[in-house]
Structure formats: structure tokens, C-alpha cells
Design a protein around this motif. Sequence first.
Motif, PDB file in Angstrom:
ATOM      1  N   ALA A  65       0.877  -1.171   0.334  1.00 15.30           N
ATOM      2  CA  ALA A  65      -0.080  -0.035  -0.368  1.00 15.30           C
ATOM      3  C   ALA A  65       0.954   1.054  -0.143  1.00 15.30           C
ATOM      4  CB  ALA A  65      -0.698   0.428   1.376  1.00 15.30           C
ATOM      5  N   ALA A  66       1.798   0.717   0.419  1.00 12.66           N
ATOM      6  CA  ALA A  66       2.223   2.652   1.094  1.00 12.66           C
ATOM      7  C   ALA A  66       3.238   2.879  -0.759  1.00 12.66           C
ATOM      8  CB  ALA A  66       3.936   2.406   1.873  1.00 12.66           C
ATOM      9  N   LEU A  67       3.881   1.720  -1.086  1.00 15.66           N
ATOM     10  CA  LEU A  67       4.354   1.801  -2.283  1.00 15.66           C
ATOM     11  C   LEU A  67       3.463   2.022  -3.772  1.00 15.66           C
ATOM     12  CD1 LEU A  67       6.938   1.776  -4.713  1.00 15.66           C
ATOM     13  CD2 LEU A  67       6.561  -0.565  -4.894  1.00 15.66           C
ATOM     14  N   ALA A  68       2.395   1.902  -3.083  1.00 12.42           N
ATOM     15  CA  ALA A  68       0.557   2.536  -4.267  1.00 12.42           C
ATOM     16  C   ALA A  68       1.277   3.711  -4.558  1.00 12.42           C
ATOM     17  CB  ALA A  68      -0.022   1.491  -4.107  1.00 12.42           C
ATOM     18  N   GLU A  69       0.777   4.092  -2.794  1.00 10.03           N
ATOM     19  CA  GLU A  69       0.695   5.451  -3.058  1.00 10.03           C
ATOM     20  C   GLU A  69       1.745   6.031  -3.269  1.00 10.03           C
ATOM     21  OE1 GLU A  69      -1.319   8.531  -1.448  1.00 10.03           O
ATOM     22  OE2 GLU A  69      -2.315   6.881  -1.999  1.00 10.03           O
ATOM     23  N   ARG A  70       2.786   5.912  -2.368  1.00  4.99           N
ATOM     24  CA  ARG A  70       4.026   6.315  -3.678  1.00  4.99           C
ATOM     25  C   ARG A  70       3.897   6.724  -5.090  1.00  4.99           C
ATOM     26  NH1 ARG A  70       7.909   9.256  -0.656  1.00  4.99           N
ATOM     27  NH2 ARG A  70       9.787   9.596  -2.099  1.00  4.99           N
ATOM     28  N   ARG A  79       1.184   6.534  -6.666  1.00  2.00           N
ATOM     29  CA  ARG A  79       0.129   7.743  -7.304  1.00  2.00           C
ATOM     30  C   ARG A  79       0.438   8.741  -7.003  1.00  2.00           C
ATOM     31  NH1 ARG A  79      -4.853   5.220  -7.127  1.00  2.00           N
ATOM     32  NH2 ARG A  79      -4.030   3.746  -6.303  1.00  2.00           N
ATOM     33  N   LEU A  80       1.076   9.564  -5.918  1.00  2.00           N
ATOM     34  CA  LEU A  80       1.258  10.585  -5.708  1.00  2.00           C
ATOM     35  C   LEU A  80       2.709  11.191  -7.121  1.00  2.00           C
ATOM     36  CD1 LEU A  80       2.219  10.920  -2.198  1.00  2.00           C
ATOM     37  CD2 LEU A  80       0.658  12.471  -3.133  1.00  2.00           C
ATOM     38  N   LEU A  81       3.016  10.418  -6.876  1.00  2.00           N
ATOM     39  CA  LEU A  81       4.456  10.632  -8.024  1.00  2.00           C
ATOM     40  C   LEU A  81       3.510  11.189 -10.097  1.00  2.00           C
ATOM     41  CD1 LEU A  81       7.052   7.988  -7.450  1.00  2.00           C
ATOM     42  CD2 LEU A  81       7.215  10.799  -7.034  1.00  2.00           C
ATOM     43  N   ARG A  82       2.985  10.056 -10.100  1.00  4.67           N
ATOM     44  CA  ARG A  82       2.822  10.410 -11.495  1.00  4.67           C
ATOM     45  C   ARG A  82       1.455  11.796 -11.608  1.00  4.67           C
ATOM     46  NH1 ARG A  82      -3.565   7.475 -11.668  1.00  4.67           N
ATOM     47  NH2 ARG A  82      -4.857   8.215 -10.219  1.00  4.67           N
ATOM     48  N   HIS A 104       2.377  14.777 -10.415  1.00  4.34           N
ATOM     49  CA  HIS A 104       3.301  16.371  -9.408  1.00  4.34           C
ATOM     50  C   HIS A 104       3.505  16.367  -8.477  1.00  4.34           C
ATOM     51  CE1 HIS A 104       3.057  17.996 -13.768  1.00  4.34           C
ATOM     52  NE2 HIS A 104       1.586  17.471 -13.081  1.00  4.34           N
ATOM     53  N   GLY A 105       3.571  15.016  -7.573  1.00  2.00           N
ATOM     54  CA  GLY A 105       4.047  14.418  -6.291  1.00  2.00           C
ATOM     55  C   GLY A 105       2.779  15.190  -5.296  1.00  2.00           C
ATOM     56  N   SER A 106       1.470  15.125  -6.046  1.00  2.00           N
ATOM     57  CA  SER A 106       0.536  15.845  -5.147  1.00  2.00           C
ATOM     58  C   SER A 106      -0.979  14.685  -4.794  1.00  2.00           C
ATOM     59  CB  SER A 106       0.327  17.361  -5.464  1.00  2.00           C
ATOM     60  OG  SER A 106      -0.897  17.695  -5.019  1.00  2.00           O
ATOM     61  N   ARG A 107      -1.415  14.836  -3.777  1.00  2.00           N
ATOM     62  CA  ARG A 107      -3.122  14.722  -4.111  1.00  2.00           C
ATOM     63  C   ARG A 107      -4.146  15.603  -4.517  1.00  2.00           C
ATOM     64  NH1 ARG A 107      -0.058  12.775   0.450  1.00  2.00           N
ATOM     65  NH2 ARG A 107      -0.554  10.272   0.823  1.00  2.00           N
ATOM     66  N   ALA A 108      -3.852  16.676  -4.951  1.00  2.00           N
ATOM     67  CA  ALA A 108      -4.978  17.675  -4.359  1.00  2.00           C
ATOM     68  C   ALA A 108      -4.665  18.898  -5.446  1.00  2.00           C
ATOM     69  CB  ALA A 108      -5.825  18.138  -3.957  1.00  2.00           C
ATOM     70  N   LYS A 109      -3.128  18.962  -6.250  1.00  2.00           N
ATOM     71  CA  LYS A 109      -2.638  20.345  -7.178  1.00  2.00           C
ATOM     72  C   LYS A 109      -2.668  20.473  -5.968  1.00  2.00           C
ATOM     73  CE  LYS A 109      -4.854  21.487 -10.719  1.00  2.00           C
ATOM     74  NZ  LYS A 109      -5.381  21.200 -12.184  1.00  2.00           N
ATOM     75  N   VAL A 110      -2.032  20.910  -4.187  1.00  2.00           N
ATOM     76  CA  VAL A 110      -2.497  22.327  -3.725  1.00  2.00           C
ATOM     77  C   VAL A 110      -1.394  21.904  -2.834  1.00  2.00           C
ATOM     78  CG1 VAL A 110      -3.559  23.441  -1.982  1.00  2.00           C
ATOM     79  CG2 VAL A 110      -5.352  22.202  -3.493  1.00  2.00           C
ATOM     80  N   ALA A 111      -0.737  20.885  -2.443  1.00  2.00           N
ATOM     81  CA  ALA A 111       0.854  20.825  -1.190  1.00  2.00           C
ATOM     82  C   ALA A 111       1.705  19.882  -2.192  1.00  2.00           C
ATOM     83  CB  ALA A 111       0.151  20.227  -0.139  1.00  2.00           C
TER      84      ALA A 111
END
Length: 361
Positions: A195-200, A202-205, A207-214
Motif C-alpha cells: 500500500a505504501a509503494l502504491a500510494e507513492r 500515485r503521488l509521483l504520477r 506532480h507529487g500531489s494529492r489535490a494539486k495544492v500541496a
Amino acid sequence: MAQIPLVDVKAQYAPLIPELQRAFAEILESGTFILGPHVKAFEREAAEYLGVEETIGVANGTDAIVLVLDALGIGPGDEVICPAFTFYATAEAIARRGATPVFAEIDAATYNLDPEDVAARLTARTRAIMPVHLFGRPVPLEALAALGVPLIEDAAQAFGAPGVARTGIASTYSFYPTKNLFALGDGGLVAANDAALAERVRLLRFHGSRAKVAFELVGYNSRLDEIHAAALRIFLPQLDEWTRQRREAAERYRELGLGDLVTTPEDEPGHVYHLFVCRSPERDNIVAALRDANIGCATYYLPPLHLQPALTFLGDEEGSLPETEKLARENFSVPLWAGITPEQQERVVDVVRSAVGAPVA
């Protein structure tokens, strides 16, 4: 004579055009083109099909590898062992991360990595092994996994092959239009049970962001488009039947006697036949005859990756991987897709028979 293509992609999607058109019309009406409901749904459906916890849709198969390497922190000073008999993207992705591709020899029968040679190339800097499920044949991963180094499965040519994506820390896929499961353009996928790898990833694809804010990471812009995800959702339920037809066509080549003329790929239950790649010392004559007869064919990975101009900095020399180099000189593929007709295959075999003049002893 009518052309016989190497792969007839349209023959596979043509019966599905009305369904595709409806899905595309819905997307146009919605105005949602990026990371929309089709992407999310396809990620769930692909994970269920592959038997993994999560999948992440990305822009292409090459990015899928880069994103996994990045998510694992693999970079300068690290080594990743991979075959030299594969498409350039495998090693290119490693080099793009600043890591060093270390090329290992292949097994002469399967064309996949030779575990004994891989073991001999392990060093303190080896961070991962990247087996390639070449031409749709699954790599036996037990011996590689026993070496104690994380496996990143390059499954670009093997979507749907049983056992793939179950052993490695992650598996990567391409949906290039000639693949067994294909998009109508570029697309890719990462499959993971961590799960941790998948989440990383997902972030990297994004721009390293979940919601284009942080922005938590220095990432990439590598997303599977909504329109391709919609097509993939339509194609995925067809895949088992397409695979059955591919395997049926592969067996038909053997029944027609192609194996008496050249070396054909050994069958095994998990082979999904992305390509039907043969080999012969008379390869060049055979290829010329097929092309003269308006029959699609191709040769692969000559020069192999360890001899490619962009990778000369690695210092590999001709003769360093003799089995790889021999296969690169001898291989060729013949037409195969889900739906190729017996008559088309008979014509292919007749041309090969004429080219070699007599069965290979």
C-alpha cells in the motif's frame, strides 16, 4: 496478394466500435478527461483481474517503470539487473533514474533471464532485479526471488499471463496499441500489493500531489487519460477470449509444420503469445521472403541493449552476452493476433517453407 499484417489491431476492436462510441460520447458530454470515473473504475477492475491489491494508471509503460524505481528510491549509485534482450525502455528507465543497468544472460529456450547468470552479477549495489515476461511468456520467478533482492516485473508484453504480478514488489504494464490488452494510444499501469509503494506511485504520477495544492514530492505528469481508460474497460472483459484465440493460433502454426522449418517458441500453459517469435540461422532469407510476399514480420533487439549506442558508457563489449547476441541475429516474428485465420497462417507457413527449401534438422 493481399497483405497479412504482423498484428491486426482493428480486427480486434472493430466489433466493439459501437460500444466505444457510446463511451466516448458520454465522456464528451461529461467534460471530464483527466483522472475521472473511468480511470478509477479501470484501476479497480484491473486489480481484480490481476489479483493484486492496487493498480495505478499512468501515461505509458516506460513511465510505469520509472515511477516504480523512483518510488523505491532507486537512483545514482544503485544497480538494477535486467536482460539485454528486451525493448530499450527497460534499461532506459533505469538509466533515467541515474541507476546502472546491469545486463544478464538469457535462457536459450525461454528467452527470459537466466537465474544463475543473474546470481553471478549481484553486488552490494544491486537494489532490484527486473525480469521481463518476454513476448508473453511468464518468467519463472521462484529462483530469482530466492536471491533476496526485490523484483520489479516488467510485464509490458504479458497482461493476463497467470502468476504475473504476484511475486514482485511491483509489476509494470504497457497498453501500447499492439499489446494483448491495449489502449487507443499510449497508456500504462503499475500493479502493487504494498500500500505504501502504491500510494507513492500515485503521488509521483501527479506532480507529487494529492489535490494539486500541496506538493509532497518532485514528481511527474504521467496519468492514464479518461478516454483510454474507457476503452480499456471495454476491452478487459474480452481479454480471456483474445488470449484463447492467440494460444489457438500459436498451436495452429505448430500443426501446420512451422516447427519443422524453424525453431518455434516452446509452449507452456501460461504463455499469452504477445508475439510468436521464431528463430533460424536463415532468418534474413526468411524475412526477405515474407516481406516480398506482403506478409508482416519483424526482428527484435538487434543490436541488443548492451550494444546500443546510448548505453556504451556501461562498457559492455560484443561477445559479453553470447546467447543474447545469437538470438538477436536469428529471431523473427510471424503474424499473430486474436482472430487471424487459418488461411492466413497457411500462407505464412508456405512462404517460410519456400524460403528455407527444406525442414531444419
